[in-house]
Design an enzyme around this catalytic site. Structure first.
Site, mmCIF file in Angstrom:
data_model
loop_
_atom_site.group_PDB
_atom_site.id
_atom_site.type_symbol
_atom_site.label_atom_id
_atom_site.label_comp_id
_atom_site.label_asym_id
_atom_site.label_seq_id
_atom_site.Cartn_x
_atom_site.Cartn_y
_atom_site.Cartn_z
ATOM 1 N N HIS A 92 0.817 -1.218 0.000
ATOM 2 C CA HIS A 92 0.000 0.000 0.000
ATOM 3 C C HIS A 92 0.853 1.272 0.000
ATOM 4 O O HIS A 92 0.301 2.372 -0.047
ATOM 5 C CB HIS A 92 -0.943 0.022 1.200
ATOM 6 C CG HIS A 92 -2.002 -1.036 1.153
ATOM 7 N ND1 HIS A 92 -2.858 -1.184 0.080
ATOM 8 C CD2 HIS A 92 -2.332 -2.024 2.042
ATOM 9 C CE1 HIS A 92 -3.669 -2.210 0.311
ATOM 10 N NE2 HIS A 92 -3.370 -2.738 1.482
ATOM 11 N N ASP A 108 -2.921 -10.607 -2.548
ATOM 12 C CA ASP A 108 -3.464 -10.117 -1.290
ATOM 13 C C ASP A 108 -4.942 -9.799 -1.485
ATOM 14 O O ASP A 108 -5.371 -9.444 -2.589
ATOM 15 C CB ASP A 108 -2.703 -8.864 -0.873
ATOM 16 C CG ASP A 108 -2.977 -8.432 0.555
ATOM 17 O OD1 ASP A 108 -2.139 -8.708 1.419
ATOM 18 O OD2 ASP A 108 -4.030 -7.797 0.804
ATOM 19 N N HIS A 152 -6.509 -7.285 -0.383
ATOM 20 C CA HIS A 152 -6.637 -5.851 -0.628
ATOM 21 C C HIS A 152 -5.907 -5.483 -1.915
ATOM 22 O O HIS A 152 -4.816 -5.989 -2.187
ATOM 23 C CB HIS A 152 -6.037 -5.051 0.536
ATOM 24 C CG HIS A 152 -6.625 -5.373 1.863
ATOM 25 N ND1 HIS A 152 -6.097 -6.345 2.692
ATOM 26 C CD2 HIS A 152 -7.717 -4.871 2.504
ATOM 27 C CE1 HIS A 152 -6.824 -6.414 3.804
ATOM 28 N NE2 HIS A 152 -7.815 -5.542 3.707
ATOM 29 N N ASP A 167 -4.602 -12.819 3.172
ATOM 30 C CA ASP A 167 -5.877 -12.452 3.781
ATOM 31 C C ASP A 167 -7.070 -12.747 2.889
ATOM 32 O O ASP A 167 -8.196 -12.401 3.225
ATOM 33 C CB ASP A 167 -5.880 -10.990 4.227
ATOM 34 C CG ASP A 167 -5.035 -10.095 3.346
ATOM 35 O OD1 ASP A 167 -4.685 -10.514 2.230
ATOM 36 O OD2 ASP A 167 -4.723 -8.967 3.762
#
Length: 433
Positions: free
Chosen positions: A108, A147, A149, A236
């Site tokens: 991120h 991931d 996200h 995740d």
């Protein structure tokens, strides 16, 4: 014998808070599981020691504001440096592939860094990619981000570069942080099509992700022909993760790894510390090593409420993705015709951990001979003051004229004295005193 490298760095001295999901136990349970299973006793596994990266490795990628040592700790440098270390060992032929189990994570962290967002300060994968390209001369690299996200930071860094293929499979941004990663985010005109987003509805699991890999991602990789593949191996997407709502299993992760055959896997997120991470990491390691992961089973099975299936959606998404990929040159030319040599856009970036917004203007030079260069002007209200930065970014494929223009634009910004920091990336970063 093909060998697999392994590197652990649990960052004992870094945490957002003692009870935060992103804490050292994420790796300690995995370490215990791997020791219990005797993985490191297999003759083909080689464990390497963590090592710090350099400030210049960070500044080859990021505009750190107000300066690097203010926003980057020793733990961040070691996490990034460890990924570089393992990548170097792979390039040297000591091992065929490897898994960097490091924290803090990084995907991120965008081109500009004012602090922590999404648990990330600097982007470990991006730093490794640009080390391989600028220092080691690797030209074409693919990043597959699995991931849950969207890897918005990695996308941001390589959004203008046609020699880095970025593919992200993630839970739909309308339902999860950071709220990005839609299929129309495909790159700016000189790199159109080399950013590919595959957002999936909550409840999607092994079947949907593996279909997208087999029917869309693998054909694109085959055509792109990367010299090095990195998997941003966030975990995740697992059905037990407390921060998301997907349904991937440990064996699903093993199959993902088996399909994309990454040279290097780098840990990103994953916060089911006991229920998922030890099993997912074990499956990934076995898949890298070339051994069966079919007996890797989590202690708690997939709950019935997560057995929703979105196979029809995955089929449509794969078809749209392949069509856009095959039309990318035509679509890029169409975009270029809309602009007169330069492409500009505004963006607001939220630093969720620290609670402030960055405001940025990005301008891309649309060169007919090369990927051009990128100019960005950025500011944020941090604490009780405005902090700002300006950078021009060139790429390994940028031509001499674009290099010279990028340097001239940065010097002009420096002379105006409107910014706390001005940089040419890669190159000099000047902090205003």
């Amino acid at each position: 014998m093909n060998k697999t490298g392994l590197l652990f760095f649990p960052a004992f001295d870094w945490a957002i808070s003692p009870t935060h999901p992103e804490r050292e136990e994420r790796l300690l349970y995995t370490r215990d599981q791997i020791m219990e299973e005797g993985i490191l006793e297999l003759p083909g596994f080689v464990e390497y020691s963590a090592r710090p990266g350099k400030v210049e490795d960070v500044e080859r990628v990021h505009l750190t504001i107000p300066y690097t040592q203010k926003v980057v700790t020793d733990a961040h440098l070691i996490a990034a440096g460890s990924c570089i270390e393992l990548a170097e060992r792979i390039l040297a032929g000591e091992v065929k592939n490897g898994f960097a189990l490091v924290r803090p994570p990084g995907h991120h962290a965008t081109r500009t860094v004012y602090g922590n967002r999404g648990f990330c300060n600097i982007n470990n994968v991006a730093i490794t990619v640009d080390y391989l390209r600028w220092v080691k001369g690797v030209r074409k690299i693919a990043i597959i981000d699995t991931d849950v996200h969207h890897g918005d930071g990695t996308q941001d860094i390589f959004y203008h570069d046609p020699d880095v293929l970025f593919i992200s499979l993630h839970q739909d941004g309308r339902t999860l942080y950071p709220g990005t990663g839609f299929i129309d985010e495909a790159g700016t005109p000189n790199a159109y099509g080399t950013t590919i987003n595959l957002p999936l509805p909550p409840g999607s699991g092994d079947e949907e992700i593996l279909y997208l890999l087999e029917e869309a991602v693998l054909p694109i990789l085959e055509e792109f022909q990367p010299e090095f593949i990195i998997n941003s191996a966030g975990q995740d997407n697992h059905y037990s993760d407390p921060l998301a709502r997907m349904a991937v299993t440990a064996r699903g992760y093993g199959r993902i790894t088996e399909l994309i055959k990454p040279d290097l896997a780098v840990l990103e997120g994953g916060y089911s510390i006991e229920g998922a991470l030890p099993y997912v990491n074990l499956a990934i390691l076995l898949a890298l090593y070339g051994e069966s992961y079919e007996k890797v089973v989590e202690p708690k099975g997939l709950p019935l409420e997560y057995r929703a299936r979105h196979k029809d959606y995955a089929k449509k998404l794969a078809a749209v993705t392949l069509e856009r990929w095959r039309m990318r040159e035509e679509l890029a030319e169409e975009e270029k015709r809309k602009h007169n040599g330069y492409y500009s856009y505004n963006r607001s970036i939220f630093y969720d951990t620290e609670g402030f917004h960055e405001h940025r203007v990005t301008t891309v030079k649309l060169c007919d001979r090369c990927p051009g260069y990128v100019g960005l002007s950025s500011y944020a209200y941090v604490g009780n003051r405005v902090v700002s930065g300006f950078a021009t970014i060139v790429m390994p494929g940028s031509c001499k004229d674009c290099w010279e223009e990028a340097e001239a634009v940065a010097l002009e910004a420096l002379a105006k004295k409107n910014y706390d920091k001005v940089a040419v990336i890669p190159g000099k970063q000047v902090v205003k005193i």
